[in-house]
Design a protein around this motif. Structure first.
Motif, PDB file in Angstrom:
ATOM      1  N   VAL A  23      32.883  48.913  39.124  1.00  0.00           N
ATOM      2  CA  VAL A  23      34.088  48.107  38.271  1.00  0.00           C
ATOM      3  C   VAL A  23      34.870  47.366  39.112  1.00  0.00           C
ATOM      4  CG1 VAL A  23      35.564  48.260  36.523  1.00  0.00           C
ATOM      5  CG2 VAL A  23      33.445  49.788  36.179  1.00  0.00           C
ATOM      6  N   GLU A  24      34.720  45.933  38.906  1.00  0.00           N
ATOM      7  CA  GLU A  24      35.819  45.153  39.834  1.00  0.00           C
ATOM      8  C   GLU A  24      36.800  44.754  38.851  1.00  0.00           C
ATOM      9  OE1 GLU A  24      33.503  42.115  41.403  1.00  0.00           O
ATOM     10  OE2 GLU A  24      32.323  43.505  42.747  1.00  0.00           O
ATOM     11  N   GLU A  25      36.485  44.964  37.626  1.00  0.00           N
ATOM     12  CA  GLU A  25      37.787  44.240  36.641  1.00  0.00           C
ATOM     13  C   GLU A  25      37.881  45.070  35.450  1.00  0.00           C
ATOM     14  OE1 GLU A  25      38.275  39.995  34.301  1.00  0.00           O
ATOM     15  OE2 GLU A  25      36.280  40.151  35.465  1.00  0.00           O
ATOM     16  N   LEU A  26      38.944  45.342  34.914  1.00  0.00           N
ATOM     17  CA  LEU A  26      39.454  46.166  33.762  1.00  0.00           C
ATOM     18  C   LEU A  26      40.113  45.010  32.694  1.00  0.00           C
ATOM     19  CD1 LEU A  26      39.956  48.683  32.307  1.00  0.00           C
ATOM     20  CD2 LEU A  26      42.034  49.082  33.583  1.00  0.00           C
ATOM     21  N   LYS A 106      40.339  51.324  43.968  1.00  0.00           N
ATOM     22  CA  LYS A 106      41.502  51.023  44.391  1.00  0.00           C
ATOM     23  C   LYS A 106      42.002  49.707  43.939  1.00  0.00           C
ATOM     24  CE  LYS A 106      42.529  55.078  47.517  1.00  0.00           C
ATOM     25  NZ  LYS A 106      42.953  55.007  48.875  1.00  0.00           N
ATOM     26  N   ASP A 107      41.011  48.797  44.580  1.00  0.00           N
ATOM     27  CA  ASP A 107      41.327  47.062  44.426  1.00  0.00           C
ATOM     28  C   ASP A 107      40.799  47.067  43.152  1.00  0.00           C
ATOM     29  OD1 ASP A 107      38.928  47.750  45.562  1.00  0.00           O
ATOM     30  OD2 ASP A 107      38.729  45.688  46.373  1.00  0.00           O
ATOM     31  N   LEU A 108      41.492  46.349  42.125  1.00  0.00           N
ATOM     32  CA  LEU A 108      40.900  46.333  40.649  1.00  0.00           C
ATOM     33  C   LEU A 108      41.771  45.162  40.184  1.00  0.00           C
ATOM     34  CD1 LEU A 108      39.136  47.443  38.704  1.00  0.00           C
ATOM     35  CD2 LEU A 108      40.975  48.821  37.942  1.00  0.00           C
ATOM     36  N   LYS A 109      41.061  44.361  39.447  1.00  0.00           N
ATOM     37  CA  LYS A 109      41.645  43.141  38.667  1.00  0.00           C
ATOM     38  C   LYS A 109      41.893  43.488  37.452  1.00  0.00           C
ATOM     39  CE  LYS A 109      38.787  39.950  41.372  1.00  0.00           C
ATOM     40  NZ  LYS A 109      37.577  38.937  41.232  1.00  0.00           N
ATOM     41  N   ASP A 134      47.288  41.918  36.416  1.00  0.00           N
ATOM     42  CA  ASP A 134      47.142  40.524  37.110  1.00  0.00           C
ATOM     43  C   ASP A 134      47.529  39.643  36.060  1.00  0.00           C
ATOM     44  OD1 ASP A 134      46.181  41.276  40.066  1.00  0.00           O
ATOM     45  OD2 ASP A 134      44.837  42.167  38.765  1.00  0.00           O
ATOM     46  N   ARG A 135      47.122  39.720  34.856  1.00  0.00           N
ATOM     47  CA  ARG A 135      47.376  38.652  33.845  1.00  0.00           C
ATOM     48  C   ARG A 135      47.400  39.508  32.472  1.00  0.00           C
ATOM     49  NH1 ARG A 135      41.525  35.398  34.049  1.00  0.00           N
ATOM     50  NH2 ARG A 135      40.108  37.114  33.212  1.00  0.00           N
ATOM     51  N   LEU A 136      48.121  38.365  31.815  1.00  0.00           N
ATOM     52  CA  LEU A 136      48.480  38.722  30.313  1.00  0.00           C
ATOM     53  C   LEU A 136      48.010  37.840  29.199  1.00  0.00           C
ATOM     54  CD1 LEU A 136      50.367  40.508  28.480  1.00  0.00           C
ATOM     55  CD2 LEU A 136      52.126  39.104  28.985  1.00  0.00           C
ATOM     56  N   VAL A 137      47.235  38.311  28.314  1.00  0.00           N
ATOM     57  CA  VAL A 137      46.777  37.177  27.225  1.00  0.00           C
ATOM     58  C   VAL A 137      47.190  37.528  25.862  1.00  0.00           C
ATOM     59  CG1 VAL A 137      44.772  36.428  26.085  1.00  0.00           C
ATOM     60  CG2 VAL A 137      44.611  36.962  28.608  1.00  0.00           C
ATOM     61  N   LEU A 138      48.028  36.732  25.241  1.00  0.00           N
ATOM     62  CA  LEU A 138      48.405  36.964  24.035  1.00  0.00           C
ATOM     63  C   LEU A 138      47.463  36.110  23.045  1.00  0.00           C
ATOM     64  CD1 LEU A 138      52.174  36.866  24.536  1.00  0.00           C
ATOM     65  CD2 LEU A 138      50.575  38.633  24.774  1.00  0.00           C
ATOM     66  N   LEU A 219      46.480  41.662  42.445  1.00  0.00           N
ATOM     67  CA  LEU A 219      47.804  42.294  42.976  1.00  0.00           C
ATOM     68  C   LEU A 219      47.614  43.929  42.872  1.00  0.00           C
ATOM     69  CD1 LEU A 219      50.229  40.163  40.986  1.00  0.00           C
ATOM     70  CD2 LEU A 219      49.708  40.095  43.131  1.00  0.00           C
ATOM     71  N   TYR A 220      46.692  44.253  42.157  1.00  0.00           N
ATOM     72  CA  TYR A 220      46.593  45.733  41.779  1.00  0.00           C
ATOM     73  C   TYR A 220      46.099  46.615  42.839  1.00  0.00           C
ATOM     74  CZ  TYR A 220      45.742  50.282  39.684  1.00  0.00           C
ATOM     75  OH  TYR A 220      45.705  51.634  39.328  1.00  0.00           O
ATOM     76  N   PHE A 221      46.832  47.551  43.706  1.00  0.00           N
ATOM     77  CA  PHE A 221      45.919  48.360  44.580  1.00  0.00           C
ATOM     78  C   PHE A 221      46.567  49.519  44.826  1.00  0.00           C
ATOM     79  CE2 PHE A 221      45.322  50.183  48.790  1.00  0.00           C
ATOM     80  CZ  PHE A 221      43.891  49.632  49.198  1.00  0.00           C
ATOM     81  N   ARG A 222      46.000  50.688  44.570  1.00  0.00           N
ATOM     82  CA  ARG A 222      46.356  52.229  44.615  1.00  0.00           C
ATOM     83  C   ARG A 222      46.439  52.643  45.674  1.00  0.00           C
ATOM     84  NH1 ARG A 222      42.867  55.217  41.603  1.00  0.00           N
ATOM     85  NH2 ARG A 222      41.274  53.529  41.306  1.00  0.00           N
ATOM     86  N   ALA A 223      47.337  53.201  45.988  1.00  0.00           N
ATOM     87  CA  ALA A 223      47.519  53.936  47.502  1.00  0.00           C
ATOM     88  C   ALA A 223      46.559  55.205  47.301  1.00  0.00           C
ATOM     89  CB  ALA A 223      48.892  54.123  47.911  1.00  0.00           C
TER      90      ALA A 223
END
Length: 223
Positions: A23-26, A106-109, A134-138, A219-223
């Motif tokens: 999975v690359e995108e959530l 760890k690296d995920l959009k 990374d982004r917000l959709v209303l 922007l999302y990267f989990r240590a």
């Protein structure tokens, strides 16, 4: 005299796809008033793929849509005890988010998505928690007027923000759009508007087009 108590609470959420390292995108999607997650998530069949996981939490309050029997819907909150309800659903949504992302690479959009009442819900999660996205959709909804201004500006300043609505939406009136613009100006955010011919509804065609828009940042990267 009113008193408060904290206790463990069991809640459910739906997923479309299989959590895995592929999975690359959530997409973290919040339904509107009177909907249930198990039906709402079906709206995202059009963009589901092995590399895109859809997660749909459900409002913590369920009720009969008409009378005392029949169809059931859920809501995120009402005007009664709203501050407590907001805190509770942010805690719940954060728990769902953390459980799901713990199963992914760890690296995920990440897209935060809210429809109608869910737009206010996801806006509060985006600005009143420390969760990465990374982004917000209303979609067919607007920023709620109670967002913390400075915190919201800081949390959204480097995010992609989209406002999506049908031109015949009976709930998203011209006055509501002006309210959206006013709140967005206060928190120094300029969402990109996407409109379509339709009412208060999700459009599979527009959803597919939205899913194809490249992420500006990862922007999302989990240590």
């Amino acid at each position: 005299m009113e008193k408060r108590i904290s206790f463990k609470f069991n809640a459910r959420y739906e997923i479309l796809g299989t959590p895995s390292e592929d999975v690359e995108e959530l997409w973290f999607v919040c339904h509107g008033h009177g909907q249930l997650a198990k039906y709402f998530i079906r709206k995202f069949d059009a963009i589901a793929s092995p590399k895109r996981l859809i997660v749909a939490p459900e409002g913590l309050f369920r009720y009969y849509l008409q009378g005392f029997a029949g169809r059931v819907g859920a809501t995120w909150m009402t005007k009664e005890d709203r501050v407590s309800d907001i805190g509770n659903y942010i805690t719940y949504l954060s728990a769902v988010y953390n459980e799901v992302t713990s199963q992914l690479k760890k690296d995920l959009k990440i897209t935060f998505f809210g429809f109608s009442q869910g737009a206010a819900t996801i806006s509060r999660l985006a600005t009143m928690s420390d969760l990465s996205f990374d982004r917000l959709v209303l979609w067919a909804g607007i920023f709620p007027p109670d967002l913390p201004p400075l915190q919201s500006t800081d949390r959204l300043k480097d995010k992609q923000c989209f406002l999506v609505y049908g031109l015949q939406d009976e709930f998203l009136t011209e006055a509501r759009i002006k309210e959206q613009e006013s709140i967005a100006e206060q928190i120094q955010i300029t969402p990109e508007s996407i409109t379509f011919e339709g009412k208060h509804e999700l459009s599979s065609e527009v959803l597919e087009s939205l899913a194809e828009i490249p992420y500006r940042h990862q922007l999302y990267f989990r240590a």
